[in-house]
Design a protein around this motif. Structure first.
Motif, PDB file in Angstrom:
ATOM      1  N   ASN A  50      65.561  24.626  88.216  1.00 53.86           N
ATOM      2  CA  ASN A  50      66.560  24.604  87.146  1.00 53.86           C
ATOM      3  C   ASN A  50      65.995  25.082  85.809  1.00 53.86           C
ATOM      4  OD1 ASN A  50      68.692  23.461  88.765  1.00 53.86           O
ATOM      5  ND2 ASN A  50      67.566  21.518  88.707  1.00 53.86           N
ATOM      6  N   ARG A  96      73.157  32.048  92.973  1.00 52.27           N
ATOM      7  CA  ARG A  96      73.970  31.081  92.225  1.00 52.27           C
ATOM      8  C   ARG A  96      75.438  31.485  92.197  1.00 52.27           C
ATOM      9  NH1 ARG A  96      69.205  30.493  88.827  1.00 52.27           N
ATOM     10  NH2 ARG A  96      69.875  32.215  87.482  1.00 52.27           N
ATOM     11  N   LYS A 114      68.072  35.348  92.349  1.00 55.27           N
ATOM     12  CA  LYS A 114      68.490  33.968  92.071  1.00 55.27           C
ATOM     13  C   LYS A 114      69.873  33.926  91.425  1.00 55.27           C
ATOM     14  CE  LYS A 114      65.288  31.348  90.154  1.00 55.27           C
ATOM     15  NZ  LYS A 114      64.115  31.003  89.309  1.00 55.27           N
ATOM     16  N   GLU A 115      70.156  34.881  90.555  1.00 52.54           N
ATOM     17  CA  GLU A 115      71.484  34.947  89.936  1.00 52.54           C
ATOM     18  C   GLU A 115      72.555  35.198  90.997  1.00 52.54           C
ATOM     19  OE1 GLU A 115      71.880  37.616  86.637  1.00 52.54           O
ATOM     20  OE2 GLU A 115      69.922  37.070  85.809  1.00 52.54           O
ATOM     21  N   ALA A 146      68.004  28.022  83.828  1.00 51.73           N
ATOM     22  CA  ALA A 146      69.065  28.521  84.706  1.00 51.73           C
ATOM     23  C   ALA A 146      70.391  28.671  83.966  1.00 51.73           C
ATOM     24  CB  ALA A 146      69.220  27.605  85.907  1.00 51.73           C
ATOM     25  N   ASN A 147      70.737  27.711  83.134  1.00 55.08           N
ATOM     26  CA  ASN A 147      72.028  27.749  82.434  1.00 55.08           C
ATOM     27  C   ASN A 147      71.834  27.467  80.946  1.00 55.08           C
ATOM     28  OD1 ASN A 147      74.005  28.152  84.676  1.00 55.08           O
ATOM     29  ND2 ASN A 147      73.050  26.256  85.415  1.00 55.08           N
TER      30      ASN A 147
END
Length: 533
Positions: free
Chosen positions: A208, A119, A115-116, A211-212
């Protein structure tokens, strides 16, 4: 086997020294069918919940690929155990269920890393390939540290602990094979045909999720260490003043082999005796296959000495077992080793407490072995000190929690061999988080040698947070199934492991990482930018 070897040696000598069997017992189960059914039910429910969890977090296809790996893991583990002709105990079932929970760890690492990469703008093929390659070192290190604890457990444990260690080691080895290689074959096959190229490895729930995130973990590192230190001091104080509810394994005790007229279940006898013997620990094992003979082991009044102590305990045992003895049987008949009428004691040897030293050594050696491995793997003593300090805190806090809670919790919290197995497994599991975080720290030191160390540690913790939470939750699902559905015989083990997962996750974020940061922040970046191949 040792007795047979000795008998053969005696028979083969020149002087006549025949070996005659004085007594022979067939040991039956310590668990009735209800407990066995409970263990199997906890296993099935844990497997189903894990499958649902993986699909809900990473989407249907990636989730089912991981679930397929879990099923293969179970299939191979049972096959290997069957080839060894291994006896499956309740501890063995627990080891197998826990291995399933830890098998999810590798899949979570790979998917989170993929997933990283997605992104970062990479295509699915490239992102998945990089996800596997970049997650490999963390998976290898975390699995190997768990195997180290399993090996120590096998060498220093006896009986059920060896069974637990065996199933755990086999499960971890198989999970490495199924998660890293077999799932990779699946994706390579279909993506080579330009299929599955729309996978996102996320769902509506997790799209999400974390995620951040930008939590300031390092900003309050002294506060976290102070709180942890205070908790450790409180736990040590309780251990020094209140102590622990030690089982017969650690205190020694008396054995009473009792024969009844009618069939009895080990749990039935254990419940009767436990209700009358206060804080004393009791274990009951069936002897033979007729269901009428049991061996009762207890450390009741073990510290008292005197010629009449044994007689008093036998009389108390007689009063306690009256509901299952033949009606109107007298105390004299009950304690008569020759007359076995209506329920009576056949024999009553004492048992020793020589397991305590090996249990302590197994925990100490596990901590030392993991510290040495981390030092060799990461080539920086700061990571070793941070890891071992956090693991020591985990161990002390788990022991302290047992010291605080025993006597008023609605289930047994006695310290026995199974508990030592739980401690060592918690250590092995806890180091997984720390290895993954430190692996990311080491990677960032190589990628961003000029970045401020304070920010670099925070970035490492934040980018691995999703993996830390997801693996902890997946393992907690398994442990809660064992705790709720597994029955009284395994509840204490599951409780220790639940504490281990919770405190192990917290110590990764708030103990190991701050200590490593404090030790590293004064060093030059050029000394820290080695990245493993």
């Amino acid at each position: 086997e040792q007795a047979k070897d000795l008998a053969n040696v005696l028979k083969s000598g020149k002087m006549p020294a025949p070996a005659h069997i004085v007594q022979e017992d067939i040991v039956g189960p310590s668990l009735g069918q209800a407990s066995i059914n409970a263990g199997i039910m906890s296993f099935i429910v844990a497997l189903i919940l894990l499958m649902v969890y993986m699909c809900s977090m990473y989407g249907f296809i990636p989730g089912m690929v991981a679930n397929g790996a879990l099923v293969l893991n179970l299939f191979f583990t049972l096959g290997i155990l069957s080839s060894f002709q291994a006896a499956l105990t309740m501890s063995g079932i627990a080891g197998m269920v826990l291995a399933l929970g830890m098998a999810v760890d590798a899949n979570v690492l790979i998917y989170e890393r993929t997933k990283e990469e997605l992104r970062a703008g990479k295509g699915v093929k490239k992102a998945l390939a990089d996800g596997y390659s970049n997650a490999f070192s963390a998976i290898f290190d975390s699995n190997l540290t768990s195997i180290i604890t399993g090996i120590i457990l096998f060498n220093f444990g006896t009986g059920p602990i060896r069974g637990f260690a065996t199933t755990l080691i086999i499960g971890i080895l198989i999970s490495f094979f199924t998660a890293v290689f077999m799932t990779r074959l699946f994706y390579d096959y279909f993506m080579g045909k330009d299929k599955l190229l729309t996978l996102t490895f996320s769902s509506k729930i997790s799209k999400n999720l974390m995620a951040n995130v930008h939590f300031d973990f390092m900003g309050r590192n002294k506060l976290w260490l102070t709180i942890t230190g205070a908790a450790v001091v409180v736990c040590i104080a309780f251990l020094a003043t209140r102590g622990l509810s030690q089982s017969i394994d650690f205190t020694g005790g008396r054995n009473f082999k009792v024969q009844f007229e009618n069939k009895v279940e080990p749990e039935q006898i254990r419940e009767l005796i436990s209700s009358k013997f206060g804080d004393a620990n009791v274990s009951v094992i069936a002897i033979g296959t007729d269901g009428k003979t049991v061996r009762i082991s207890t450390n009741y009044r073990i510290e008292e000495e005197g010629n009449n102590i044994d007689s008093e305990i036998e009389a108390y045992l007689y009063e306690t077992l009256k509901p299952v003895l033949t009606q109107n049987i007298t105390l004299e008949t009950f304690i008569d080793r020759e007359n076995h009428t209506g329920g009576s004691i056949i024999s009553s040897p004492s048992i020793a407490d020589d397991i305590k030293v090996s249990a302590i050594w197994s925990v100490v050696l596990a901590l030392i072995a993991i510290g040495i491995y981390i030092l060799i793997r990461f080539r920086n003593i700061a990571y070793s000190i941070g890891s071992v300090a956090a693991l020591a805190c985990d161990t002390i806090i788990i022991l302290g929690a047992y010291s605080i809670c025993w006597g008023w919790m609605p289930f047994s919290l006695e310290i026995d061999q199974t508990f030592i197995g739980a401690i060592l497994t918690a250590i092995g599991y806890s180091i997984n988080d720390k290895v993954v975080i430190f692996d990311r720290v080491r990677e960032f030191f190589g990628l961003y040698p000029k970045r401020d160390k304070f920010q670099l540690f925070n970035d490492s913790l934040n980018t691995t947070l999703a993996r830390t939470i997801n693996t902890s939750l997946s393992t907690l699902i398994v442990l809660l199934c064992i705790f709720i559905l597994g029955g009284d015989s395994i509840r204490s083990f599951a409780f220790a492991m639940i504490l281990g997962v919770v405190f192990g996750t917290m110590s990764s974020l708030f103990v190991a990482s701050p200590i490593a940061y404090i030790l590293i922040k004064g060093k030059k970046s050029s000394e820290l930018n080695e990245v493993s191949e």
